[in-house]
Enzyme design. Structure first.
Site, mmCIF file in Angstrom:
data_model
loop_
_atom_site.group_PDB
_atom_site.id
_atom_site.type_symbol
_atom_site.label_atom_id
_atom_site.label_comp_id
_atom_site.label_asym_id
_atom_site.label_seq_id
_atom_site.Cartn_x
_atom_site.Cartn_y
_atom_site.Cartn_z
ATOM 1 C CD GLU A 77 -77.069 24.532 33.399
ATOM 2 O OE1 GLU A 77 -76.184 23.657 33.433
ATOM 3 O OE2 GLU A 77 -78.232 24.346 33.802
ATOM 4 C CG HIS A 96 -78.830 27.149 28.366
ATOM 5 N ND1 HIS A 96 -79.802 26.251 27.980
ATOM 6 C CD2 HIS A 96 -79.031 27.380 29.682
ATOM 7 C CE1 HIS A 96 -80.544 25.960 29.036
ATOM 8 N NE2 HIS A 96 -80.115 26.626 30.078
ATOM 9 C CG HIS A 98 -84.648 28.544 30.612
ATOM 10 N ND1 HIS A 98 -84.764 28.704 31.974
ATOM 11 C CD2 HIS A 98 -83.520 27.805 30.412
ATOM 12 C CE1 HIS A 98 -83.732 28.099 32.579
ATOM 13 N NE2 HIS A 98 -82.961 27.557 31.644
HETATM 14 ZN ZN LIG Z 1 -81.057 26.742 31.932
#
Ligand SMILES: [Zn+2]
Length: 218
Positions: A77, A96, A98
């Site tokens: 990313e 970032h 999840h």
């Molecule tokens: Zn991700």
């Protein structure tokens, strides 16, 4: 590696490990970055956080021109991190994840509304942006657009991005968004509709947080 950059790499490692230990980065997912001289430092792709070493934090220039040809590969990313730094001079660190509860909400395509005053840490209600394939410029654009006037955004069918003036602040927003997503899902599961705070109250809380120095300049 300069001494200052070595310290920054260590800060990225500390933040990534803390988020992993808190259960916010399941199965090597997510990534952490911070601005550095001439660009930014971002966690490498596919390294278990418990084994992450400062040498596996990758320096990329801004504007970003692609992945380095040698050494560890940056997070898949990296385009998203580069796009956010380019669009937001106020942002010095990006997280970032999840994280499970916020990602569950994102997988339903739902925003996180202003139902608790701690949403002020994110700058207001957190938008959920449309789905785009991981690692793409399209996802990077959605993240930038969704972060307008905010410090957090949900990415549909994917996860969460938070930003801050420091790694600690971006990390705190990630933890709080996960916490509030859990509360919101609990409300929905109970069949309850939360009462929302209005704009005037949100502005009041944001101003109080600024007084306490919880938000920093950004
Ligand atoms: Zn991700």
């Amino acid at each position: 590696m300069s001494r200052a950059q070595g310290d920054l790499r260590q800060e990225v490692v500390v933040a990534a490990r803390a988020l992993d230990a808190a259960g916010l980065m399941p199965n090597k997912s997510g990534n952490v970055s911070c601005r550095s001289a001439g660009g930014f430092l971002v966690t490498a792709s596919g390294v278990p956080y418990a084994q992450l070493a400062p040498e596996q934090v990758v320096q990329l220039p801004l504007p970003a021109a692609g992945e380095p040809e040698t050494g560890p590969r940056p997070s898949s990313e990296w385009r998203m991190h580069a796009a956010i730094y380019a669009a937001r001079p106020d942002v010095a660190a990006i997280v970032h994840t999840h994280s499970p509860r916020a990602t569950a909400l994102a997988c339903a395509g739902r925003d996180l509304p202003a139902f608790h005053y701690m949403i002020a840490l994110a700058g207001g209600a957190v938008r959920c942006m449309p789905y785009a394939t991981f690692g793409t410029d399209a996802l990077a654009r959605y993240a930038v657009d969704g972060l307008a006037g905010r410090r957090a955004v949900l990415l549909a069918n994917h996860g969460v991005v938070t930003v801050g003036t420091t790694l600690q602040r971006a990390q705190a927003v990630a933890v709080e968004v996960e916490n509030m997503a859990g509360q919101y899902l609990d409300l929905l599961a109970a069949g309850l509709a939360p009462r929302l705070l209005d704009e005037e109250e949100l502005r009041r809380v944001i101003a109080k947080f600024e007084d306490y120095g919880r938000l920093g300049a950004g």
